[in-house]
Write a protein that holds these residues in place. Structure first.
Motif, short mmCIF file in Angstrom:
data_model
loop_
_atom_site.label_atom_id
_atom_site.label_comp_id
_atom_site.label_asym_id
_atom_site.label_seq_id
_atom_site.Cartn_x
_atom_site.Cartn_y
_atom_site.Cartn_z
N PRO A 113 0.80 -1.22 0.00
CA PRO A 113 0.00 0.00 0.00
C PRO A 113 0.84 1.28 0.00
O PRO A 113 0.47 2.27 -0.64
N THR A 114 1.99 1.27 0.69
CA THR A 114 2.84 2.46 0.71
C THR A 114 3.43 2.72 -0.67
O THR A 114 3.42 3.87 -1.14
N ALA A 115 3.92 1.68 -1.33
CA ALA A 115 4.47 1.84 -2.67
C ALA A 115 3.40 2.33 -3.64
O ALA A 115 3.65 3.21 -4.47
N ALA A 116 2.20 1.80 -3.52
CA ALA A 116 1.09 2.23 -4.39
C ALA A 116 0.74 3.70 -4.13
O ALA A 116 0.50 4.47 -5.07
N ALA A 117 0.70 4.08 -2.86
CA ALA A 117 0.38 5.47 -2.52
C ALA A 117 1.46 6.41 -3.04
O ALA A 117 1.15 7.49 -3.56
N LEU A 118 2.72 6.03 -2.94
CA LEU A 118 3.81 6.87 -3.45
C LEU A 118 3.75 6.98 -4.98
O LEU A 118 3.98 8.06 -5.54
N ALA A 119 3.42 5.89 -5.64
CA ALA A 119 3.27 5.93 -7.11
C ALA A 119 2.12 6.86 -7.48
O ALA A 119 2.24 7.66 -8.42
N GLY A 120 1.01 6.77 -6.76
CA GLY A 120 -0.13 7.65 -7.01
C GLY A 120 0.22 9.11 -6.75
O GLY A 120 -0.15 10.00 -7.53
N TYR A 121 0.95 9.35 -5.68
CA TYR A 121 1.37 10.72 -5.35
C TYR A 121 2.26 11.28 -6.46
O TYR A 121 2.09 12.42 -6.89
N SER A 122 3.23 10.48 -6.90
CA SER A 122 4.14 10.92 -7.96
C SER A 122 3.39 11.21 -9.25
O SER A 122 3.73 12.16 -9.96
N ALA A 123 2.36 10.41 -9.56
CA ALA A 123 1.58 10.64 -10.77
C ALA A 123 0.78 11.95 -10.66
O ALA A 123 0.66 12.68 -11.64
N GLN A 124 0.25 12.24 -9.48
CA GLN A 124 -0.53 13.47 -9.28
C GLN A 124 0.36 14.71 -9.16
O GLN A 124 -0.09 15.81 -9.43
N HIS A 125 1.59 14.51 -8.71
CA HIS A 125 2.51 15.63 -8.49
C HIS A 125 3.84 15.33 -9.19
O HIS A 125 4.84 15.03 -8.52
N PRO A 126 3.88 15.40 -10.51
CA PRO A 126 5.09 15.01 -11.24
C PRO A 126 6.34 15.80 -10.83
O PRO A 126 7.45 15.27 -10.89
N GLN A 127 6.17 17.03 -10.37
CA GLN A 127 7.33 17.82 -9.95
C GLN A 127 7.98 17.23 -8.69
O GLN A 127 9.14 17.50 -8.41
N GLN A 128 7.25 16.44 -7.92
CA GLN A 128 7.78 15.82 -6.70
C GLN A 128 8.37 14.43 -6.94
O GLN A 128 8.98 13.86 -6.06
N GLU A 129 8.20 13.88 -8.14
CA GLU A 129 8.66 12.52 -8.43
C GLU A 129 10.15 12.34 -8.19
O GLU A 129 10.55 11.35 -7.57
N PRO A 130 11.01 13.29 -8.58
CA PRO A 130 12.45 13.10 -8.28
C PRO A 130 12.73 13.02 -6.78
O PRO A 130 13.57 12.23 -6.35
N ARG A 131 12.05 13.81 -5.97
CA ARG A 131 12.26 13.77 -4.51
C ARG A 131 11.77 12.46 -3.92
O ARG A 131 12.43 11.89 -3.06
N VAL A 132 10.63 11.96 -4.40
CA VAL A 132 10.13 10.67 -3.93
C VAL A 132 11.12 9.57 -4.29
O VAL A 132 11.46 8.72 -3.46
N ALA A 133 11.61 9.58 -5.53
CA ALA A 133 12.59 8.59 -5.95
C ALA A 133 13.86 8.67 -5.12
O ALA A 133 14.44 7.65 -4.73
N GLN A 134 14.30 9.90 -4.82
CA GLN A 134 15.50 10.09 -4.01
C GLN A 134 15.30 9.53 -2.59
O GLN A 134 16.17 8.84 -2.06
N LEU A 135 14.17 9.82 -1.98
CA LEU A 135 13.89 9.29 -0.63
C LEU A 135 13.89 7.77 -0.63
O LEU A 135 14.46 7.13 0.26
N LEU A 136 13.23 7.18 -1.62
CA LEU A 136 13.17 5.72 -1.70
C LEU A 136 14.56 5.12 -1.91
O LEU A 136 14.90 4.09 -1.32
N ALA A 137 15.40 5.79 -2.72
CA ALA A 137 16.76 5.31 -2.95
C ALA A 137 17.59 5.41 -1.67
O ALA A 137 18.37 4.50 -1.35
#
Length: 156
Positions: A113-137
């Motif tokens: 559920p967390t991974a799905a929520a993060l994917a949904g968040y990144s899709a809704q907020h494309p400008q935040q996708e690099p930060r989400v990817a960085q946090l996950l890395a």
């Protein structure tokens, strides 16, 4: 967030850093973070700033700052008749550490559920996708590095 810090208690219904700190703790930290640079501050200075907006006892501020030091949010030193305090990290670093810690715990407890929520968040907020990817890395890298065992630390 440094590993020696105590476990966070998250209160998602509270605003801002009050999600992880008490109301007075958050107010104290905002005063301290509001100062320029990495300067030391006394309890008296924090008390005088806070009492402009609210009624509280000096000892309440003193005890709360002592508790923040024990939690690892502040560091302290004794100089002459007073204790001096300063933050262990910037406001931004503290918040980044909280976010990383919460995400880490969510990924451990509720991976799918967390991974799905993060994917949904990144899709809704494309400008935040690099930060989400960085946090996950960063979380993945930290998990890949084994923590030193107590016996190996004693042998060193």
């Amino acid at each position: 967030m440094p590993s020696e810090e105590k476990e966070l208690i998250l209160h998602p219904d509270r605003p801002g850093i009050s999600m992880v700190l008490g109301e007075l703790e958050a107010a104290i930290m905002e005063v301290i973070w509001g100062r320029p640079g990495d300067t030391w501050i006394t309890v008296r200075e924090v008390y005088e700033t806070l009492r402009l907006d609210r009624y509280l006892a000096y000892t309440t501020v003193m005890n709360t700052m002592t508790r923040l030091a024990k939690k690892g949010v502040l560091e302290s030193t004794h100089q002459e008749q007073a204790y001096l305090y300063r933050p262990r990290q910037s406001r931004e670093s503290f918040i980044a550490g909280v976010v990383e810690h919460v995400l880490d715990r969510l990924l451990v407890q509720f991976s799918g559920p967390t991974a799905a929520a993060l994917a949904g968040y990144s899709a809704q907020h494309p400008q935040q996708e690099p930060r989400v990817a960085q946090l996950l890395a960063e979380i993945a890298a930290r998990r890949a590095t084994p923590a030193p065992s107590p016996t190996s630390a004693e042998e060193a």
